[in-house]
Each structure stands twice: as C-alpha cells, then as structure tokens.
Design a protein around this motif. Structure first.
Motif, PDB file in Angstrom:
ATOM      1  N   ILE A 128       0.872  -1.180   0.000  1.00 29.54           N
ATOM      2  CA  ILE A 128       0.000   0.000   0.000  1.00 29.54           C
ATOM      3  C   ILE A 128       0.902   1.221   0.000  1.00 29.54           C
ATOM      4  O   ILE A 128       1.729   1.411   0.895  1.00 29.54           O
ATOM      5  CB  ILE A 128      -0.943   0.025   1.216  1.00 29.54           C
ATOM      6  CG1 ILE A 128      -1.785  -1.256   1.249  1.00 29.54           C
ATOM      7  CG2 ILE A 128      -1.873   1.232   1.160  1.00 29.54           C
ATOM      8  CD1 ILE A 128      -1.339  -2.244   2.263  1.00 29.54           C
ATOM      9  N   HIS A 129       0.761   2.003  -1.025  1.00 25.85           N
ATOM     10  CA  HIS A 129       1.596   3.187  -1.184  1.00 25.85           C
ATOM     11  C   HIS A 129       0.738   4.415  -0.922  1.00 25.85           C
ATOM     12  O   HIS A 129      -0.256   4.630  -1.606  1.00 25.85           O
ATOM     13  CB  HIS A 129       2.164   3.201  -2.609  1.00 25.85           C
ATOM     14  CG  HIS A 129       2.988   4.414  -2.921  1.00 25.85           C
ATOM     15  ND1 HIS A 129       3.251   4.804  -4.199  1.00 25.85           N
ATOM     16  CD2 HIS A 129       3.610   5.317  -2.128  1.00 25.85           C
ATOM     17  CE1 HIS A 129       3.989   5.895  -4.188  1.00 25.85           C
ATOM     18  NE2 HIS A 129       4.222   6.232  -2.930  1.00 25.85           N
ATOM     19  N   ASN A 130       1.112   5.182   0.058  1.00 24.00           N
ATOM     20  CA  ASN A 130       0.449   6.457   0.302  1.00 24.00           C
ATOM     21  C   ASN A 130       1.168   7.500  -0.554  1.00 24.00           C
ATOM     22  O   ASN A 130       2.224   8.000  -0.191  1.00 24.00           O
ATOM     23  CB  ASN A 130       0.532   6.790   1.785  1.00 24.00           C
ATOM     24  CG  ASN A 130      -0.046   8.163   2.086  1.00 24.00           C
ATOM     25  OD1 ASN A 130      -0.461   8.887   1.181  1.00 24.00           O
ATOM     26  ND2 ASN A 130      -0.067   8.500   3.362  1.00 24.00           N
ATOM     27  N   TYR A 149       5.099   3.864   2.459  1.00 26.57           N
ATOM     28  CA  TYR A 149       4.686   2.527   2.059  1.00 26.57           C
ATOM     29  C   TYR A 149       4.388   1.683   3.286  1.00 26.57           C
ATOM     30  O   TYR A 149       4.996   1.861   4.337  1.00 26.57           O
ATOM     31  CB  TYR A 149       5.803   1.812   1.297  1.00 26.57           C
ATOM     32  CG  TYR A 149       6.051   2.338  -0.083  1.00 26.57           C
ATOM     33  CD1 TYR A 149       6.893   3.428  -0.275  1.00 26.57           C
ATOM     34  CD2 TYR A 149       5.465   1.737  -1.194  1.00 26.57           C
ATOM     35  CE1 TYR A 149       7.141   3.902  -1.548  1.00 26.57           C
ATOM     36  CE2 TYR A 149       5.714   2.204  -2.460  1.00 26.57           C
ATOM     37  CZ  TYR A 149       6.548   3.295  -2.631  1.00 26.57           C
ATOM     38  OH  TYR A 149       6.805   3.753  -3.887  1.00 26.57           O
ATOM     39  N   PHE A 184      -1.715   2.732   8.592  1.00 27.14           N
ATOM     40  CA  PHE A 184      -0.870   3.913   8.370  1.00 27.14           C
ATOM     41  C   PHE A 184      -1.015   4.835   9.578  1.00 27.14           C
ATOM     42  O   PHE A 184      -2.069   5.431   9.770  1.00 27.14           O
ATOM     43  CB  PHE A 184      -1.339   4.679   7.128  1.00 27.14           C
ATOM     44  CG  PHE A 184      -0.682   4.224   5.867  1.00 27.14           C
ATOM     45  CD1 PHE A 184      -1.421   3.588   4.894  1.00 27.14           C
ATOM     46  CD2 PHE A 184       0.664   4.462   5.649  1.00 27.14           C
ATOM     47  CE1 PHE A 184      -0.818   3.184   3.713  1.00 27.14           C
ATOM     48  CE2 PHE A 184       1.263   4.049   4.478  1.00 27.14           C
ATOM     49  CZ  PHE A 184       0.533   3.398   3.507  1.00 27.14           C
ATOM     50  N   LEU A 220      -4.124   6.489  -2.123  1.00 22.06           N
ATOM     51  CA  LEU A 220      -3.466   5.201  -1.873  1.00 22.06           C
ATOM     52  C   LEU A 220      -3.387   4.412  -3.182  1.00 22.06           C
ATOM     53  O   LEU A 220      -4.344   4.396  -3.960  1.00 22.06           O
ATOM     54  CB  LEU A 220      -4.252   4.386  -0.865  1.00 22.06           C
ATOM     55  CG  LEU A 220      -4.385   4.948   0.543  1.00 22.06           C
ATOM     56  CD1 LEU A 220      -5.149   3.960   1.425  1.00 22.06           C
ATOM     57  CD2 LEU A 220      -3.014   5.235   1.150  1.00 22.06           C
ATOM     58  N   VAL A 231      -2.692   0.565  -4.223  1.00 20.57           N
ATOM     59  CA  VAL A 231      -2.540  -0.762  -3.637  1.00 20.57           C
ATOM     60  C   VAL A 231      -2.135  -1.731  -4.744  1.00 20.57           C
ATOM     61  O   VAL A 231      -2.740  -1.750  -5.816  1.00 20.57           O
ATOM     62  CB  VAL A 231      -3.869  -1.240  -3.004  1.00 20.57           C
ATOM     63  CG1 VAL A 231      -3.646  -2.495  -2.194  1.00 20.57           C
ATOM     64  CG2 VAL A 231      -4.451  -0.134  -2.154  1.00 20.57           C
ATOM     65  N   ARG A 233      -6.159   2.328  -7.266  1.00 27.41           N
ATOM     66  CA  ARG A 233      -5.877   3.662  -6.800  1.00 27.41           C
ATOM     67  C   ARG A 233      -7.133   4.202  -6.147  1.00 27.41           C
ATOM     68  O   ARG A 233      -8.211   4.125  -6.712  1.00 27.41           O
ATOM     69  CB  ARG A 233      -5.534   4.492  -8.043  1.00 27.41           C
ATOM     70  CG  ARG A 233      -4.940   5.794  -7.768  1.00 27.41           C
ATOM     71  CD  ARG A 233      -4.779   6.507  -9.101  1.00 27.41           C
ATOM     72  NE  ARG A 233      -4.279   7.823  -8.803  1.00 27.41           N
ATOM     73  CZ  ARG A 233      -2.995   8.119  -8.673  1.00 27.41           C
ATOM     74  NH1 ARG A 233      -2.095   7.211  -8.893  1.00 27.41           N
ATOM     75  NH2 ARG A 233      -2.625   9.334  -8.339  1.00 27.41           N
TER      76      ARG A 233
END
Lengths: 799, 193
Positions: free
Chosen positions: A43-45, A51, A62, A72, A74, A83
């Motif tokens: 999961i990328h913020n 991450y 998070f 986010l 994913v 997204r």
C-alpha cells in the motif's frame, strides 16, 4: 521487492515528518473473488510517499497521517494496481478488494505502475499475450494494439509501424539496448526473439528522450522479466504446432534465482515452417528457419546490482519465389495474373531468393544507489548484425549473396536518476556510440549500402514533477551530434551529370576513377535537438487525461543517403540522395482513459507535423539491359499525419467480456497536396471472451478483425511500352486492395500436473473461413494472397 | 543489507571478465573477412552487351546493345549495322558479354551451360519475320542462342530479344507463356529492304 519498498518507506518516513499529524488509517486487503486476505500487498500512500504492506491476515495500518485527502495505490502480485482517495480523518478504516487474474481479462493494460513515465501515452502487451505469438514475430504481437500496424514482406518479414511510421522513425529497445539491425530497409524485420521478452510496450507519445532524439513515430520497448530474490529454480517449455506451413516452434527457459540477489537465466528457441498456404495455393519458398539463444546473469539488490545479457538470433527467411521478377513487364504480368506464377507443392526447402540474417546483442549494466542523491547506472552494449540476401543468380555466383553487410554498433551510456526530492524526479545522462558498416566483399555486386563509420554523442535530461495529488508534469530535452563518414564508388555519369554531385560536393571526390566509376568519401554531420512536455491528471471515477507534446528530429539514414541499385522483388531501382536534410517532427497527442474493471476505454487523438519528411517514391523510368525499370528516389516533403486510436473494454458479467479497438489515420503530403504512400487503412477489432476461473481457468475468445480499403493513396501508376505486344501497358502499382474481414478463435486452459507444475493448453484457429485477401501494407501484395486458415495447438508446461 | 567484500569482488571480476570477453569478441569479428577494399567487386553477373549477329553468305548484319556502366548512369546504346534483305534466310547467333571485365566475359557460355534454366525469345513487330531456335538443352527444349531468321517483304519495325531465367519449359514459344524472370530485354529498330 518488499524489502526495498520498506527501505524507501523508512527513508521517507524520516524526511517527511515535520507537521503535526496524528491520524491513523487501518484496513484490510482481500481478494475480490473469494475474500482471502492478500498478505504482502503493498500500500503506497502517494500523498506522503510512504509505504506499508499487508500482514498475513491482509491487515495494514498507516499511523501519523495528516488531515486531508490522501491517495493510496494498492498493488499485489498478478493484480491490477488499485488507486483510491481517502478522506482523513473522516475515514478511519477501509476494506480494499483486489481483482485477481485481471490479466486474463484485460489483455492490454493501459495503465500500470511499470510505465516508463507516469505521463507517457503507452500500451503494453503482457507475457500471456506474447505467449500467443511464440511462433510469430514482434510485429505480429504489436499489431494487436490500436494505432500499431505493420509493413510486411510476405508473412514472415513483419516491420512494426506506429501511427503510419516505421523503420528509422521508430526506436526499438531490446533489453535496454537500442536495436541497430539495418532497420532502414522496408523488408528488414527487427531481429528480436519475442520469446526472450516478458513485456512489450509501445510509447506513442513523446516520453522517449532517454533512448534517442529521433523517435518520430514512437518507441517500442522489449522488456525482460525481473526476478524476486529467493532460492528457486524454475522454467518452462512450450511447443506450438500449426497446420499452415506445417511447422511451429519450441521454446525453453530455465531460471535460477538466489536469496542473495543473484540470478541466471538461459533461454533457447527454434522455429521452422515450410511453405505457407494461401486459401488456393501454396506460397512457394515462403518458409522460415529461426534459432535463438539468450543468456542473462545478474545480481540485484536495492543498493546496487548488475545485469549482463547476451542474445543471438539467426533467421533464414524464404522470399516468395514468384516475387523474383526481371522488369516492369514481368511486374505487369504478375499484377494481371491474380495468382503467383510459381505454385509448387509444399516443401520445407528454402531456396532463392532468401534472406539470412543473424544478430548478436550483448550488454552489461550496473547500478549503484547513493544516499540523498539517487541511482547511477552505466551500460555498455554491442551488436553485430550480419545480413545476407540471396537472389537467383547464374553460374558460379548462384550461391553467393547479392547483399552481404555487417553492421557493428557499440555504445556506452551512463544515467543518473535523482529521486531524492519529494515531488520531483530527474533523469540525466549521456551516450557515446560508434557504428561501422562493412559491405563484405565477394558478392560480385556493388554494395547497396557502402562502407561507413558513424559516431554519435548525445546528452539528455528529463524531469517529472508532481503538481498536486492528482496531476503530474514532465519535461525533457536531448541533444545529439552525429557524424557519418562513408566510402562509395559512384557511377561517374550519375555523380557528374544525373545528380550534379561533382559541383555540389567536390570535397567528397577522391580523384580516383576506374571503369566509369568514381571513388568518393562522403562525410556528413548533423545536430539534432529534441524536447517533450507532458501532463497527466487523474479524475474521479478512474478517469485519466494525458497530454503530450514532442519535438523530434532525425538525420537521413544510410539507405536514404546512399541507396543505389536494383531491388529485384520490387522491380525497381532505388536511389538515395546526398542532399537530404534532417526531418523534424512536432507531435501532439492526447489520451483520455478510464481504467475500470467493468468499463474501461482509451481515446487517443494525435497529430504529427513533419517537416522534410523523407519518402521513397517513383520518379521515372530507366531502360536497362533487362528492359524498363521504374526509378524510385528519396525526396523530402512536408507531411502531416493525424488520426485517432480507440480501445474499449467492457465486462459484461463475471464470465463474459468484450474488447474492441479502432484505429484510423490520414497522412498528407502537404507539399504536393496528395496522400502519403503506404499509410495504414482504418481498421477495427472486436472480440468477445468467456472466462471461467473454476473450470481450469478456461478462456475462450472469438475475434473479428476488419481492415478497410485505403482510399487515400497517392497515384504513382504509369504506362510502360511492351515491345512484345507493341502496346503501352498500364502499371497499377498504387491501387490498394479491397477491404477484408477475418475471424479467429482462441482458447486456453490450465491443468495441474505432477507436484508443482502447471500445463497450459491452447487451441487457436486463424482465418476461420479461409478468406482470400491482400493487404495494402504487404510489399508482396502484387504477387500473392495472404495466408489462409491455420489451426494451432500450443502446449506449455511451467516447472 | 550488508554485502561481503567477497561478493563485491565477485561482481567486479565478473563485470571485468564480461567486458574483456566482449572486447575480444568484437575485435575478432571486425577483423575477419571484411575490410579489404571492394575495388574488385566488379559487377560479376552483369550483362553489358547483347550482340545478335545475322549471316547470309557475305551479308552480315549485327544488332548491338551496350550499357557499359550497368543500370543507372549513362543510358544504353543501340546500334544496328544495316538493313536486312527482304525474303532472305539468315543464320543468327546471340552473344551476351560482360565488358566491365578484361578480357570481356562471355555470359553466353553460362546460359548454354544452364540451358534448361534459360530460354531466348525473339519477337518482331514485322509479322512476316519468322525466327526459329536451332539449339536444344539437355531435355530437348529450345534455348535460342543459335537461330534461323527469315525475312518477308520490305518494311520497318522492331525486333525484341528476351532472355528468361527459370521459364516454364517447354512452353508455347511466347515469353508470356514461359513466365520466369527477365534477364535481358532489348528492342532494336530494324529495316527490311
């Protein structure tokens, strides 16, 4: 991979946090179909550039989020990245469902995290689709994309074409090495074994500067697979069999990976076909033999790594026997007779005329990351291309090629990727390259391309900048300097009278003449400047908008400068010109996309204005001892190409989906206000697919492809005197063939065999109704129909 | 993320080895058969000259086509030594030469040698000229190096000589039916008086 992301996350964690942010978001990631937790999902913020990854129960959290909307992204293995926007602190918990197996449905993913640059307009062909083309060529695989067509010579020599442009106007990058394989010739197909690649990407927009300044048509990237760092040994073997041509191929690969980061791969394939068959007759001497090996070793870690790759491709390609003609009268006979003059029984034998081309490519690449700076990589590569073309010859020369060229290219290119900034990334580097063409002696014919040496140097910088959460902008420039030094014997009459070169280029003359030929040393240098500007914006509901502007310039290639001789299969004399200037293109392309699992589309209009467009067109007739020949010369005009590509994907229900694509363009020679030659006609493809996960991942598709007749073509038809009939014959070399529509069927299923292996079975039928047709973009369209029905069986085992 | 020195060394060594291997490879391959000058690359199979010689006793008529610099460059030249006599039978011989070689190479010999893959055709716009082929290949089909030409009444027109490579043999005597690819096609203006 996960480890690196953690490191990235940790790095940014320490950099970013100065605000007072105390909110926490937690959630779960599960499979859309069965709800199983997807442990390891990333999961990328994007907002904070942090991450995390989902634990064994699919949970993540998070901490320390600021107020506001966060984005986010994913991702999970074999899932399409998702997204989404989340309002903090309104939302404290989120459940994310990921669509697995999306690849099977979305044959061409139009987005993805692996894009070259986020703002680029590109399309991809993934491994599964590539596998369907295991016994075909790169051009065939790319042909499935909207806006991509191909210029063919018969059915085995397939040159990719993007938005109507091909050859030197496309950059083909194999394994990060720009391919140099005498790509200038219309009948020279790229020497790439499609089986070495894991993904093919076509960049239609301007984000191509890292690879060169002359991608007027676009860029094709052939990418290998990246392997995870774990102790493992795996491989696959596939076999493909076809009824048309009674041939197929076998491909095998073996990969060894180590936890330490080392990896090694070896791959080989062999393909053979005999004479292919049009619906009504065999295409005598259309067979192919092709052998490839490639090896890859490397070491990868977050901090540093290297990769060494070598591939050898050997192609023996039969050229339709009936296409060997002597003069214009033979061409008239061929055009009027509707059928090839040589129609023998099936044979595996490849006689003359034929091409025998081998290509070696090797590279070594190494990279190291520096803290608070970025990633520095260096690449050295070399390529050796040997092209032999055999014609029907008399006497002792029968087994001697008429063309024998060896092209050696080597380059060195460092690149620095600066990713230390929060919102921006910069790529910069330079390139030095040396190229040498050797017209190997002993052919008994003046070489069509002379000996030359070429030096290139280039420098570039590109940058991306995140404007805000939803939009990004990128820009770049590149400067190249090239110098070419050739050595060529000109026909003295041509040099002095026909082209007046003795007055235009007296500095090239050596003063040596022999047998009515003049030895010259032409030297040219060119400075090319190119630039791009691109913008991307996300909208809600999965909509995205891309805008690209690109300036590219291209120097004339050796064929355009120096070509000088008879082209048998085309019954024409082709003549280059030393007075050609560089061509400069301004291309504007937009793309509106919706990447949604139920209804997705891409609508992409473009316009390309090319100043000094080099084209090969008929200019007159010359009389030789063989009779009359049309003379084709390179000239330059101002051209405009505009068009639109459309892709559609609709998921009707869990099992059924529809996919359609449409491509249309118009090319105009502005100087003379006539259409451009060899532009693809409008075409569309519709396919309907059934997929059942529970039934061995059974996938069945019915595909229809229609190519309309090209109504916009320049009329270069002419009359020729036929002494035998004492009449003037009309030579219709311009009128495009009629429209055609073809149906094909594909199916595949997976089976578990042994302990850990899977077996994939494919059954396909091409040209189901055995339709006879000809295509405007096939150089042999005067001589024969295209291929008839083919039934194909493929077996692939993964172990 | 620690890496032992040994591994780094290994990487460096391997890189060095690959680089050297490449260099060796590259330098070998650029040295082999290439690099001599191409000045000997005369157009080996080029036909520069077609001579059709017609004999009738002491009356000799030659029809000559010559294009010494091959396709492109200067145009070929046609030369007919004189008129043919009406209602006369000539024996004819066709010769093909490559005059870029010194001495000139006789291509006719190659054609004769590969007679089954070649055939000459003679077509005149004057209806009453008849030409018959006197020689045969190994299969008993005509080749057409040796001919007999009979003129009719006076008139002017043309005579076309065609050499087909890989024609259908036997054929009905016309170049259209023979197919193949054209190696020679030259048209002479002729006068019968």
């Amino acid at each position: 991979m996960k480890q690196y992301l953690w490191i990235v996350a940790l790095c940014f964690y320490s950099l970013v946090y100065t605000q007072n942010c105390t909110h926490t978001l937690d959630g779960t990631v599960t499979d859309f179909h069965d709800g199983t937790p997807l442990s390891g999902a990333t999961i990328h913020n994007e907002t904070a550039n942090t991450y995390t990854s989902a634990d064994i129960d699919g949970r993540f959290s998070f901490p320390d989020l600021c107020e506001g909307t966060i984005v986010l992204v994913v991702s999970h293995v074999s899932c399409e990245p998702k997204r989404l926007e989340v309002d903090i602190p309104k939302k404290r918990h989120i459940d994310i469902h990921m669509e697995h197996h999306i690849e099977a449905l979305h044959e061409v993913l139009i987005t993805g995290t692996s894009k070259e640059e986020k703002t680029s307009i590109q399309q991809m062909v993934h491994k599964k689709q590539i596998e369907a083309f295991t016994d075909k060529s790169l051009g065939d695989a790319l042909n499935t994309l909207s806006g991509v067509s191909s210029l063919n010579t018969g059915n085995t020599i397939v040159k990719p074409m993007i938005h109507g442009l091909h050859s030197s106007r496309l950059i083909i990058v194999n394994n990060n090495v720009r391919l140099f394989d005498q790509e200038w010739g219309d009948e020279h197909a790229p020497n790439i074994d499609i089986n070495t690649s894991n993904q093919l990407e076509v960049i239609k927009g301007a984000n191509t500067l890292k690879y060169g300044s002359d991608a007027i048509g676009g860029l094709i990237l052939v990418k290998p697979k990246k392997y995870a760092s774990k102790d493992s040994l795996f491989g696959s073997t596939s076999l493909s069999l076809n009824t048309n041509g009674f041939g197929g191929n076998v491909n095998s690969e073996l990969v060894k990976t180590y936890k330490s980061g080392y990896y090694a791969k070896i791959q080989g394939s062999y393909k053979q076909f005999g004479d292919f068959k049009a619906p009504d007759y065999y295409l005598t001497n259309s067979g192919i033999k092709n052998a490839n090996v490639s090896a890859n070793v490397g070491y990868t870690s977050f901090e540093k790594g290297f990769d060494a790759f070598y591939s050898f491709v050997d192609n023996e390609l039969g050229i339709l026997a009936a296409s060997h003609i002597g003069n214009v009268n033979d061409l008239v006979t061929a055009i009027n007779s509707q059928e090839p003059r040589i129609k023998d029984d099936f044979s595996y034998n490849i006689g003359y005329p034929k091409q025998h081309v081998s290509h070696q490519l090797g590279k070594v690449e190494a990279y190291k990351r520096f803290k608070r700076l970025g990633k520095l990589s260096m690449q050295y590569d070399f390529q050796i291309n040997r092209r032999k073309e055999f014609d029907l010859r008399r006497g002792d020369d029968a087994n001697t090629p008429v063309i024998d060229l060896r092209l050696f290219t080597t380059s060195f290119q460092p690149n620095l990727q600066i990713d230390v900034f929060d919102k921006a990334e910069i790529n910069t580097g330079f390139l030095v390259r040396f190229q040498e063409n050797d017209a190997v002696s002993g052919t008994g014919v003046s070489p069509i391309i002379p000996d030359y040496e070429k030096y290139d140097a280039g420098i570039y910088a590109t940058g991306n900048y995140k404007l805000n959460l939803f939009s990004e902008i990128s820009a770049g420039f590149r400067y190249d300097f090239s110098e070419i030094k050739a050595r060529k014997w000109y026909n003295t009459t041509d040099w002095e009278e026909t082209y007046n070169y003795d007055e235009l280029f007296p500095e090239f003359e050596s003063g040596i003449t022999n047998n009515s030929k003049t030895l010259t040393y032409p030297e040219f240098s060119f400075s090319n400047f190119s630039a791009n500007l691109s913008y991307m914006r996300h909208f809600s509901d999965d909509f995205e908008l891309f805008l690209n502007y690109g300036l590219a310039s291209r120097m004339p290639n050796p064929s355009e400068l120096f070509s000088d001789g008879l082209h048998h299969s085309a019954a024409r004399i082709e003549i280059g010109s030393l007075t050609l200037e560089k061509e400069i293109s301004n291309k504007l392309i937009a793309s509106l996309q919706r990447n949604n699992q139920y209804f997705g589309f891409t609508l992409s209009p473009y316009v390309n204005s090319i100043k000094g467009y080099m084209q090969l067109i008929p200019t007159g007739i010359t009389t030789t001892i063989r009779g009359a020949f049309p003379v084709w010369e390179y000239d330059q005009v101002d051209a405009t190409i505009y068009g639109v590509d459309l892709d559609l994907e609709v998921r009707i229900n869990k099992q059924f989906s529809y996919k359609g694509s449409f491509g249309w363009l118009r090319g105009t020679n502005q100087t003379e206000d006539i259409p451009l030659i060899n532009m693809p006609a409008g075409n569309f493809t519709n396919s309907i697919s059934y997929y059942n996960e529970d039934l061995n991942q059974l996938s069945v598709s019915l595909i229809n492809k229609t190519v309309l007749q090209q109504k916009n073509y320049p009329d270069y038809n002419f009359y020729t005197y036929n002494a035998i009939t004492n009449s003037n014959d009309y030579v219709d070399i311009s009128t495009p063939p009629s429209a055609y529509t073809l149906f094909s069927f594909t199916s595949s299923a997976y089976f578990k065999v042994f302990k850990k292996s899977t077996l994939k079975l494919e059954f396909n039928v091409e040209n189901i109704f055995n339709t006879s047709y000809r295509d405007y973009l096939n150089r042999l369209r005067y001589f024969s129909d295209e291929l008839g029905r083919n039934i194909n069986l493929k077996v692939k085992i993964n172990y | 993320m620690k890496y032992s020195k040994l591994k780094t060394m290994k990487t460096v060594k391997l890189l060095a080895l690959l680089f050297v291997a490449n260099l060796a490879f590259v330098s070998c391959s650029s040295d082999d058969d290439g690099h001599d000058d191409h000045d000997h690359d005369h157009e080996e199979e080029l036909i520069t000259t077609v001579i059709y010689t017609l004999y009738h006793g002491n009356d000799i008529v030659t029809l000559t086509f010559q294009d010494l610099d091959g396709p492109g460059g200067a145009d070929g030249t046609y030369d007919v030594s004189g008129p043919l006599a009406a209602n006369t039978t000539y024996s004819g011989t066709t010769a093909l030469l490559n005059e870029t070689e010194n001495p000139a190479e006789d291509i006719t010999e190659e054609v004769e040698h590969e007679g089954d893959e070649h055939e000459f055709f003679y077509v005149s716009s004057l209806d009453d000229i008849t030409i018959s082929k006197l020689d045969q290949d190994e299969d008993g089909n005509p080749v057409g190096i040796e001919t007999s030409l009979t003129t009719g009444d006076a008139g002017t027109g043309s005579l076309t000589i065609i050499l087909k490579h890989e024609p259908n043999k036997p054929n009905n005597g016309t170049p259209d039916d023979a197919g193949g690819s054209t190696d020679v096609e030259v048209t002479f203006p002729i006068t019968v008086q």
